[in-house]
Design a protein around this motif. Structure first.
Motif, short mmCIF file in Angstrom:
data_model
loop_
_atom_site.label_atom_id
_atom_site.label_comp_id
_atom_site.label_asym_id
_atom_site.label_seq_id
_atom_site.Cartn_x
_atom_site.Cartn_y
_atom_site.Cartn_z
N PRO A 187 0.93 -1.50 -0.28
CA PRO A 187 0.30 0.32 0.25
C PRO A 187 0.59 1.91 -0.05
CG PRO A 187 -1.05 -1.14 1.82
CD PRO A 187 0.75 -1.60 1.52
N VAL A 188 0.54 2.20 -0.76
CA VAL A 188 0.61 3.22 -1.06
C VAL A 188 -0.18 4.37 -0.29
CG1 VAL A 188 2.00 5.34 -2.39
CG2 VAL A 188 2.38 2.92 -3.38
N ASN A 189 0.76 5.14 1.04
CA ASN A 189 0.05 6.18 1.40
C ASN A 189 0.39 7.50 1.75
OD1 ASN A 189 2.24 6.38 3.77
ND2 ASN A 189 1.98 5.17 4.35
N ASP A 190 -0.44 8.33 1.60
CA ASP A 190 0.37 9.76 1.22
C ASP A 190 1.02 10.40 2.31
OD1 ASP A 190 -2.32 10.32 0.01
OD2 ASP A 190 -3.45 10.43 1.04
N GLU A 191 1.44 9.73 3.27
CA GLU A 191 2.55 9.88 3.41
C GLU A 191 3.87 9.88 3.08
OE1 GLU A 191 5.69 8.82 8.12
OE2 GLU A 191 3.74 8.90 7.98
N LEU A 192 4.56 8.95 2.57
CA LEU A 192 5.17 8.32 1.74
C LEU A 192 5.19 8.86 0.38
CD1 LEU A 192 7.40 6.52 0.76
CD2 LEU A 192 5.64 4.95 0.11
N VAL A 193 4.28 9.54 -0.29
CA VAL A 193 3.63 9.90 -1.51
C VAL A 193 4.10 11.44 -1.11
CG1 VAL A 193 2.48 10.85 -3.52
CG2 VAL A 193 2.10 8.62 -2.29
N SER A 194 4.25 12.07 0.15
CA SER A 194 4.59 13.41 0.19
C SER A 194 6.37 13.52 0.62
CB SER A 194 3.98 13.82 1.46
OG SER A 194 4.30 15.22 2.20
N GLU A 195 6.51 12.18 1.40
CA GLU A 195 8.08 12.58 1.42
C GLU A 195 8.82 12.32 -0.07
OE1 GLU A 195 9.05 9.11 4.15
OE2 GLU A 195 8.90 9.96 5.62
N ILE A 196 8.42 11.42 -0.65
CA ILE A 196 8.86 11.66 -2.45
C ILE A 196 9.14 12.40 -2.55
CG2 ILE A 196 9.33 10.54 -4.14
CD1 ILE A 196 8.67 7.57 -2.54
N ASN A 197 7.71 13.39 -3.21
CA ASN A 197 7.68 14.43 -3.68
C ASN A 197 8.77 15.82 -3.10
OD1 ASN A 197 5.84 16.13 -5.79
ND2 ASN A 197 4.51 16.66 -4.09
N TYR A 198 8.55 15.83 -1.68
CA TYR A 198 9.98 16.35 -1.08
C TYR A 198 10.39 16.55 -1.50
CZ TYR A 198 11.54 20.01 2.22
OH TYR A 198 12.51 20.17 3.27
N CYS A 199 11.06 15.06 -1.67
CA CYS A 199 12.41 14.86 -1.12
C CYS A 199 13.02 14.60 -3.34
CB CYS A 199 12.86 13.65 -0.48
SG CYS A 199 14.62 13.32 -0.05
N CYS A 200 12.61 14.33 -3.65
CA CYS A 200 12.95 13.93 -5.37
C CYS A 200 12.70 15.01 -6.29
CB CYS A 200 12.19 12.73 -5.36
SG CYS A 200 12.85 11.13 -4.73
N SER A 201 13.27 15.12 -7.40
CA SER A 201 13.09 15.55 -8.55
C SER A 201 12.43 15.29 -9.64
CB SER A 201 14.33 16.38 -8.96
OG SER A 201 15.20 17.14 -7.96
N SER A 202 10.63 15.48 -9.58
CA SER A 202 10.14 15.91 -10.72
C SER A 202 10.65 16.03 -11.90
CB SER A 202 8.53 15.51 -10.60
OG SER A 202 7.74 15.00 -11.38
N ILE A 203 10.99 15.35 -13.51
CA ILE A 203 11.89 15.39 -14.14
C ILE A 203 11.03 14.73 -15.65
CG2 ILE A 203 13.83 16.23 -15.46
CD1 ILE A 203 15.52 15.98 -12.45
N THR A 204 10.75 15.71 -15.79
CA THR A 204 9.78 15.44 -17.06
C THR A 204 10.83 15.93 -18.75
OG1 THR A 204 7.56 15.11 -16.85
CG2 THR A 204 7.59 15.13 -19.18
#
Length: 143
Positions: free
Chosen positions: A15-32
């Motif tokens: 399961p993917v919870n909002d906390e994990l998604v938030s940590e990844i979103n905050y920490c990683c760079s989304s690049i297209t």
């Protein structure tokens, strides 16, 4: 953030919870990468991080007549990141709009290593990729 969560739910077996998604979103760079044949890494680049391919595919040439393709859900550049060795290949997008997360050392240490389910997935996925590359090299030698 919703896109990242929806892609993670497709790839991950837990399961993917909002906390994990938030940590990844905050920490990683989304690049297209908007265009085909854009470089993620060039041969000789220092390994400052690695990419998690969320959508699309990338490729690199193992030999002049043998190409390896890495698709959505997989990681690229992780072996160089772990070893600290410069990249051995040019790695390019195969199409337009390849969406990635760039994972640098801080994000890797603070999120990925602290979550055993996530780090286990990442390592198993990357091991499977390396086995596929090894097998493609072996079958090419036999053919």
């Amino acid at each position: 953030m919703e896109f990242i969560k929806s892609r993670m739910e497709v790839f991950l077996s837990f399961p993917v919870n909002d906390e994990l998604v938030s940590e990844i979103n905050y920490c990683c760079s989304s690049i297209t990468f908007e265009d085909s044949e854009e470089f993620l890494f060039r041969k000789g680049d220092s390994p400052m991080g690695f990419y998690w391919i969320l959508e699309g595919s990338v490729s690199f040439e193992l030999k002049p007549d043998l190409q390896s393709i890495i698709s959505a859900g997989s990681f690229v550049g992780m072996d160089n990141f772990a070893s600290g060795q410069s990249h051995n290949f040019d790695i390019k997008t195969l199409g337009e709009n390849v969406i990635t997360l760039f994972i640098d050392r801080r994000c890797y240490n603070n999120v990925f290593l602290k979550r055993h389910d996530l780090s286990g997935f990442m390592l198993q996925k990357h091991l499977n990729q390396l086995i596929e590359i090894k097998n493609s090299l072996s079958s090419d030698a036999v053919a």
